[in-house]
Design an enzyme around this catalytic site. Structure first.
Site, mmCIF file in Angstrom:
data_model
loop_
_atom_site.group_PDB
_atom_site.id
_atom_site.type_symbol
_atom_site.label_atom_id
_atom_site.label_comp_id
_atom_site.label_asym_id
_atom_site.label_seq_id
_atom_site.Cartn_x
_atom_site.Cartn_y
_atom_site.Cartn_z
ATOM 1 N N LYS A 116 14.708 1.566 -21.861
ATOM 2 C CA LYS A 116 14.541 3.013 -21.932
ATOM 3 C C LYS A 116 15.345 3.750 -20.866
ATOM 4 O O LYS A 116 15.836 4.862 -21.111
ATOM 5 C CB LYS A 116 13.062 3.388 -21.798
ATOM 6 N N GLU A 200 8.667 9.768 -16.007
ATOM 7 C CA GLU A 200 8.994 10.983 -16.759
ATOM 8 C C GLU A 200 7.988 12.077 -16.460
ATOM 9 O O GLU A 200 6.829 11.806 -16.152
ATOM 10 C CB GLU A 200 8.948 10.696 -18.277
ATOM 11 N N HIS A 235 -1.009 5.837 -27.360
ATOM 12 C CA HIS A 235 0.439 5.922 -27.592
ATOM 13 C C HIS A 235 0.872 5.159 -28.832
ATOM 14 O O HIS A 235 2.046 4.833 -28.985
ATOM 15 C CB HIS A 235 1.228 5.431 -26.376
ATOM 16 N N GLU A 293 13.243 7.656 -26.866
ATOM 17 C CA GLU A 293 13.816 6.326 -27.080
ATOM 18 C C GLU A 293 14.354 6.257 -28.493
ATOM 19 O O GLU A 293 14.083 7.118 -29.320
ATOM 20 C CB GLU A 293 12.763 5.224 -26.878
ATOM 21 N N ASN A 295 14.515 3.571 -31.760
ATOM 22 C CA ASN A 295 14.089 2.308 -32.353
ATOM 23 C C ASN A 295 15.166 1.873 -33.335
ATOM 24 O O ASN A 295 15.424 2.552 -34.326
ATOM 25 C CB ASN A 295 12.737 2.460 -33.041
ATOM 26 N N ARG A 297 15.785 -0.077 -35.813
ATOM 27 C CA ARG A 297 15.246 -0.898 -36.915
ATOM 28 C C ARG A 297 14.596 0.031 -37.919
ATOM 29 O O ARG A 297 14.509 1.241 -37.706
ATOM 30 C CB ARG A 297 14.177 -1.845 -36.356
#
Ligand code: ADP
Ligand code: ADP
Ligand code: MG
Length: 657
Positions: A116, A200, A235, A293, A295, A297
């Protein structure tokens, strides 16, 4: 196009990939662990190769065995699904070194987004807004505490290698920073072998809005609009939808362009998702979204994007991996209606969402009302080895309200027995006024947790309905209810029975009036109950559907989107009760192979009546006592359900009378 691909995954996503491959005329190879030999995903593929024991580290994460399976079966490409090896750049390199195609992005693109902190630095360079914070190399706790002060509390500490919501700690007060940091580092180290973190700014009124992107090896990159995944617990996503409520054309344009910039910056090919955190405190504004972020996929929630765009993302993945350019341009794409997905899990919301295991004695999901992506079927076992997801339930409507209404109804019509699930929790969530108004943020579930997980008031009729099922008086076949089921000329027959739900006793008295009519006396008093043709009614109330999943002396009563399990505490008492009820029931689902008696036959206790076959084994059903066969309710060759009444006996005297 490929002629054959191997699917390096299990469960719903492996079955879902196989579905699109088959539709394209591509043959499929499944891989499976010892626990999955009879799994849905194995049945969904043309061939299957065993790759090791149940533990994922010994099977689904064994790159070399999976690649060997692909070579042995002549597969030309490997689809990784999500999770497992899908974001492992070393696996991609090994696949390519073996002369096979990885259906996904390049190893370098995965590496660029794998951590990240590095991904954020890269995105900053590409002009994509990132969440304010610290994502540098220095990891000294005092230094990081200073950075947190500079960012301003609340802050979020994230394991840089994290995923699936792990390795994350929100800190509201500087005095808690050191402990939270240690926790995030420990979790990062334990789960991902990397204890390094980034910090963050914790965005307030956060909404999770992500953009589906697609690239090809020909320089094309498009976005397929957004998904809102703000309903989260720890999350992790619970319900996802597309488009995002309140989305404006301006915001969509800005987010889509930023996501495409992100994809182009790493030469992205295939399906990917760029996740943004959005400050929704003042509506959706183009200067209030930040990259979190990417992903690299296919995402769990991709079906909602398929529903609103009419595209098949797996079909596109296969085409792009085979070297074709993207068949669509940005201008070809548009949104039709609204789609919602709920993740149906074997878990117990009342016990902190503890994952549940067990055999799914009943699993009927309303696939006529919703798209059901599932990796299990009735009779399968949810094991502790893998993710306890039962299904994704996806609906589409002209409006958001319509899609939500359909989702609620689909969940309510689901029949699941054998595992506690989050179905009731999901139904409440769908009906929650804040969510229904589209005004949710990622903290909604946590704030409303008590209301969303409080046990439902018990359904008064459930114990009596369970008793009728266990006594064989539920007559699963409409129209076959004998006129004298339990009926006696000199007055109703009364049965006293005590059922247990967990440790709780439910003593009942049932008066049997015939034709599916009963009087029930419980702790509260007496009421009239009818049970005919799969519907029940109490007193003069409405008739509602009910179904029963029976296993031995236990039964789950499923009605109104709820399931309640009961058992007769003493199995002998259960056997006696069943015997007294004069019926022979199927002890499991199976085939009636042989019927050795006919209606009117006199039988002795222990006489062979019926031979059933289930799981390739024969089971002889014998007469519980001497009597006359009053009714034969099955025929040779019939497939019968667990608990179905196969035959009814009556007293010789009654028959002679
Ligand atoms: P999505 O946005 O698709 O839901 P998630 O991060 O929730 O993405 O992960 C999707 C699936 O991949 C889940 O089943 C999750 O358990 C699994 N997963 C995610 N990250 C990891 C990881 N680092 N290691 C193993 N499995 C992971
Ligand atoms: P993972 O790899 O585990 O999916 P993410 O970075 O995508 O990690 O974060 C997971 C979730 O945590 C997000 O969907 C969001 O709800 C929440 N989250 C992440 N970053 C922030 C932030 N800076 N402020 C508020 N919430 C955040
Ligand atoms: Mg994420």
């Amino acid at each position: 196009m490929f002629t054959k691909i191997l699917i390096a995954n299990r469960g719903e996503i492996a079955a879902r990939v196989a579905r699109s491959a088959r539709a394209m005329g591509v043959r499929t190879v499944a891989v499976y662990s010892e626990a999955d030999a009879a799994a849905v995903h194995v049945a969904a593929c043309d061939e299957a190769v065993p790759i090791g024991p149940a533990a994922v580290a010994e099977s689904y994460l064994k790159a070399d065995r999976i690649i060997a399976a692909a070579r042995a079966t002549g597969a030309e490409a490997i689809h990784p699904g999500y999770g497992f090896l899908s974001e492992n750049p070393d696996f991609v390199e090994a696949v390519e070194a073996a002369g096979l195609v990885f259906i996904g992005p390049s190893a370098s693109a995965i590496r660029a987004m794998g951590l990240k902190d590095a991904a954020k630095a890269l995105m900053e360079e590409a002009g994509v807004p990132v969440v304010p914070g610290y994502h540098g190399e220095e990891q000294d706790p005092h230094f990081l505490a200073g950075e947190a002060d500079a960012i301003g509390y609340p802050v979020l500490i994230k394991a840089r290698a994290g995923g699936g919501g792990k390795g994350m700690r929100r800190v509201d007060d500087p005095k808690d920073f050191a402990e939270a940091l240690a926790g995030a580092q420990r979790e990062g180290q334990a789960s991902f072998g990397d204890g390094r973190v980034l910090i963050e700014k914790y965005i307030t009124s956060p909404r999770h809005i992500e953009i589906q992107v697609f690239g090809d090896g020909h320089g094309n990159a498009v976005h397929l609009f957004e998904r809102d995944c703000s309903l989260q617990r720890r999350h992790q996503k619970v319900i996802e939808e597309a488009p995002a409520p309140g989305m404006t054309a301006e915001m969509r344009e800005a987010m889509g362009a930023a996501a495409v910039r992100a994809a182009r910056a790493i030469g992205y090919s295939g399906a990917g998702t760029v996740e943004f955190i959005v400050d929704g405190s003042d509506g959706l504004r183009p200067d209030r979204f930040w990259f979190m972020e990417m992903n690299t996929r296919l995402q769990v929630e991709h079906p909602v994007t398929e529903a609103i765009t009419g595209l098949d993302l797996v079909d596109l993945q296969l085409r792009v991996a085979a070297g074709a350019p993207l068949p669509v341009t940005q201008d070809d794409l548009s949104i039709t209606g609204h789609s919602v997905e709920a993740r149906l899990y074997a878990e117990d919301p009342a016990k902190g969402f503890l994952p549940q295991t067990g055999r799914l004695h009943r699993l009927r999901l309303p696939d006529a009302r919703a798209r059901i992506d599932s990796g299990v079927r009735e009779g399968d076992v949810v094991t502790p080895h893998y993710d306890p997801m039962i299904a994704k339930v996806i609906t589409h409507g002209a409006t958001r309200a319509e899609a939500l209404g359909k989702l609620h109804d689909a969940l309510a019509a689901s029949e699941i027995a054998g595992c506690t699930t989050n179905a009731a929790f999901l139904q409440r969530l769908v009906r929650h006024p804040v969510f229904a108004a589209g005004e949710m943020d990622t903290g909604l579930i946590d704030r409303e947790l008590d209301a969303l997980t409080a046990p439902l008031p018990p359904m008064r009729e459930a114990p009596a309905l369970a008793a009728l099922s266990l006594l064989g008086l539920d007559a699963p076949r409409a129209g076959l209810i004998g006129a004298n089921d339990g009926f006696r000329l000199w007055g109703p027959e009364v049965r006293d029975v005590t059922l247990k739900a967990g440790e709780e006793d439910h003593p009942l008295s049932l008066a049997i009036h015939g034709h599916g009519r009963f009087s029930v006396t419980d702790g509260e008093g007496t009421y009239a109950l009818t049970l005919v043709g799969g519907r029940y009614a109490a007193d003069d109330g409405p008739r509602r559907p009910v179904s029963f999943a029976r296993v031995g002396a236990s039964v789950t009563v499923i009605a109104g989107g709820r399931a309640a399990a009961f058992h007769i505490p003493d199995p002998e008492a259960a056997a006696d009760a069943a015997e007294a009820a004069d019926v022979v029931t199927a002890p499991m689902p199976g085939l009636v192979k042989l019927v050795s008696v006919a209606a009117g036959d006199r039988v002795e206790e222990g006489a062979a009546l019926i031979v059933m076959e289930a799981m390739k084994m024969e089971h002889r059903l014998t007469a519980p006592r001497a009597g006359v066969v009053a009714e034969l309710l099955c025929a040779e060759g019939a497939q019968v359900e667990d608990g179905a009444i196969l035959l009814r006996l009556e007293e010789e005297e009654t028959a002679d009378a």
